[in-house]
Design a protein around this motif. Structure first.
Motif, PDB file in Angstrom:
ATOM      1  N   SER A 134      -3.626 -15.385  -2.781  1.00  9.48           N
ATOM      2  CA  SER A 134      -3.436 -15.400  -1.390  1.00  9.48           C
ATOM      3  C   SER A 134      -3.831 -14.102  -0.538  1.00  9.48           C
ATOM      4  O   SER A 134      -3.299 -14.217   0.575  1.00  9.48           O
ATOM      5  CB  SER A 134      -1.779 -15.379  -1.331  1.00  9.48           C
ATOM      6  OG  SER A 134      -1.148 -16.545  -2.127  1.00  9.48           O
TER       7      SER A 134
ATOM      8  N   GLN B 264      -3.435 -11.164  -1.081  1.00  7.33           N
ATOM      9  CA  GLN B 264      -2.431  -9.733  -1.348  1.00  7.33           C
ATOM     10  C   GLN B 264      -2.992  -8.582  -1.561  1.00  7.33           C
ATOM     11  O   GLN B 264      -2.323  -7.647  -1.207  1.00  7.33           O
ATOM     12  CB  GLN B 264      -1.447 -10.389  -2.313  1.00  7.33           C
ATOM     13  CG  GLN B 264      -1.570 -10.596  -3.786  1.00  7.33           C
ATOM     14  CD  GLN B 264      -1.984 -12.115  -3.916  1.00  7.33           C
ATOM     15  OE1 GLN B 264      -2.512 -12.836  -3.224  1.00  7.33           O
ATOM     16  NE2 GLN B 264      -1.285 -12.442  -5.170  1.00  7.33           N
TER      17      GLN B 264
ATOM     18  N   THR C 109      -9.917 -13.948  -0.843  1.00  9.32           N
ATOM     19  CA  THR C 109      -8.898 -14.792  -1.774  1.00  9.32           C
ATOM     20  C   THR C 109      -9.382 -15.482  -3.081  1.00  9.32           C
ATOM     21  O   THR C 109      -8.634 -16.076  -3.801  1.00  9.32           O
ATOM     22  CB  THR C 109      -8.392 -15.935  -0.940  1.00  9.32           C
ATOM     23  OG1 THR C 109      -9.065 -16.753  -0.736  1.00  9.32           O
ATOM     24  CG2 THR C 109      -7.500 -15.387   0.349  1.00  9.32           C
TER      25      THR C 109
ATOM     26  N   HIS D 221       2.493 -11.196  -1.559  1.00 15.23           N
ATOM     27  CA  HIS D 221       2.132 -10.701  -0.565  1.00 15.23           C
ATOM     28  C   HIS D 221       2.405  -9.043  -0.734  1.00 15.23           C
ATOM     29  O   HIS D 221       2.791  -8.774  -1.812  1.00 15.23           O
ATOM     30  CB  HIS D 221       2.933 -11.031   0.873  1.00 15.23           C
ATOM     31  CG  HIS D 221       4.363 -10.833   0.745  1.00 15.23           C
ATOM     32  ND1 HIS D 221       5.246 -11.299  -0.127  1.00 15.23           N
ATOM     33  CD2 HIS D 221       5.035  -9.860   1.601  1.00 15.23           C
ATOM     34  CE1 HIS D 221       6.498 -10.777   0.094  1.00 15.23           C
ATOM     35  NE2 HIS D 221       6.356  -9.860   1.135  1.00 15.23           N
TER      36      HIS D 221
ATOM     37  N   GLY E 196      -1.635 -11.159   2.571  1.00 14.49           N
ATOM     38  CA  GLY E 196      -1.177 -12.179   1.371  1.00 14.49           C
ATOM     39  C   GLY E 196      -0.410 -13.456   1.872  1.00 14.49           C
ATOM     40  O   GLY E 196      -0.584 -13.958   2.954  1.00 14.49           O
ATOM     41  N   ASP E 197       0.296 -13.817   0.925  1.00 10.78           N
ATOM     42  CA  ASP E 197       1.056 -15.266   1.151  1.00 10.78           C
ATOM     43  C   ASP E 197       2.018 -15.123   2.338  1.00 10.78           C
ATOM     44  O   ASP E 197       2.762 -14.209   2.468  1.00 10.78           O
ATOM     45  CB  ASP E 197       1.811 -15.517  -0.099  1.00 10.78           C
ATOM     46  CG  ASP E 197       2.612 -16.949  -0.201  1.00 10.78           C
ATOM     47  OD1 ASP E 197       2.577 -17.646   0.960  1.00 10.78           O
ATOM     48  OD2 ASP E 197       3.338 -17.211  -1.021  1.00 10.78           O
ATOM     49  N   ASN E 198       1.954 -16.162   3.497  1.00 12.15           N
ATOM     50  CA  ASN E 198       2.879 -16.179   4.465  1.00 12.15           C
ATOM     51  C   ASN E 198       3.408 -17.550   4.624  1.00 12.15           C
ATOM     52  O   ASN E 198       3.796 -17.955   5.766  1.00 12.15           O
ATOM     53  CB  ASN E 198       1.994 -15.875   5.698  1.00 12.15           C
ATOM     54  CG  ASN E 198       2.713 -15.590   6.854  1.00 12.15           C
ATOM     55  OD1 ASN E 198       3.805 -14.753   6.873  1.00 12.15           O
ATOM     56  ND2 ASN E 198       2.133 -15.567   7.995  1.00 12.15           N
TER      57      ASN E 198
ATOM     58  N   TYR F  13      -1.947 -17.345   5.838  1.00  5.96           N
ATOM     59  CA  TYR F  13      -2.148 -16.459   4.713  1.00  5.96           C
ATOM     60  C   TYR F  13      -3.050 -15.479   5.788  1.00  5.96           C
ATOM     61  O   TYR F  13      -3.838 -15.870   6.505  1.00  5.96           O
ATOM     62  CB  TYR F  13      -2.910 -16.830   3.549  1.00  5.96           C
ATOM     63  CG  TYR F  13      -1.871 -17.647   2.765  1.00  5.96           C
ATOM     64  CD1 TYR F  13      -0.897 -18.701   3.314  1.00  5.96           C
ATOM     65  CD2 TYR F  13      -2.122 -17.776   1.375  1.00  5.96           C
ATOM     66  CE1 TYR F  13      -0.154 -19.253   2.464  1.00  5.96           C
ATOM     67  CE2 TYR F  13      -1.330 -18.555   0.591  1.00  5.96           C
ATOM     68  CZ  TYR F  13      -0.354 -19.345   1.016  1.00  5.96           C
ATOM     69  OH  TYR F  13       0.488 -19.849   0.272  1.00  5.96           O
TER      70      TYR F  13
END
Length: 181
Positions: A116, A118, A124, A149, A163-165, A177
């Motif tokens: 992601s 992160q 990624t 994240h 990261g992941d969002n 992301y």
């Protein structure tokens, strides 16, 4: 946990050797981590453990499937192994399957799962088996890692994230992301 003599003690699930006692035996009572003294901080991710020594070097054990131990492999060691290339570390943080390391110069380094973004290295597609520098950040005073994240506190009081969002956990008003902070 950490005692006042700089020795780390662990207990609980040990499926991947994350307790650092040389076994895969779950522990109901604390056992000492093998071979480490002078520990000043401990932290853990989902299935891995990090140990910061008083010399600014980091050791890790447990699940290493994504390279989150930063020792250049994806082998799961049952005893702590030294994280490659890092010195001058002042803080450690275990995310889900990634790890974050704050250096005494205010830069942040990361390794492990990067699906992601992160790790904040602008990609990624590549998990990192050795620590890489988070791009564009200086003056960092604290780090935190979530499942996918990462968060960074700067010395000016601003917070940066990557990261992941998916659920808006980066706090930037989107669900996009971010591959760099």
């Amino acid at each position: 946990s950490l005692n006042n003599k700089g020795t780390a003690w662990t207990c609980g699930d040990n499926t991947y050797g994350q307790l650092g006692d040389g076994t895969m035996t779950n522990r109901l009572n604390p056992v000492p981590v093998i071979g480490l003294t002078g520990i000043t901080a401990v932290d853990g991710g989902w299935d891995h453990s990090l140990f910061l020594k008083n010399d600014g070097k980091v050791w890790a054990c447990g699940n290493n499937s994504w390279g989150q131990l930063g020792n250049g492999t994806i082998t799961n060691p049952f005893n702590p192994v030294q994280v490659n290339f890092l010195t001058g570390i002042t803080a450690i943080e275990g995310g889900g399957a990634h790890s974050l390391f704050l250096k005494n110069d205010g830069t942040v380094w990361a390794c492990g799962d990067n699906a992601s973004g992160q790790l904040g290295d602008g990609t990624t597609t590549t998990n990192r088996l050795n620590p890489v520098q988070v791009i564009g950040l200086t003056g960092i005073t604290a780090v935190a890692g979530g499942g996918g994240h990462s968060l960074f506190l700067k010395n000016d009081g601003t917070v940066w994230a990557c990261g992941d969002n998916f659920f808006g956990q980066l706090g930037d008003g989107t669900t996009t992301y971010r591959i760099s902070p």
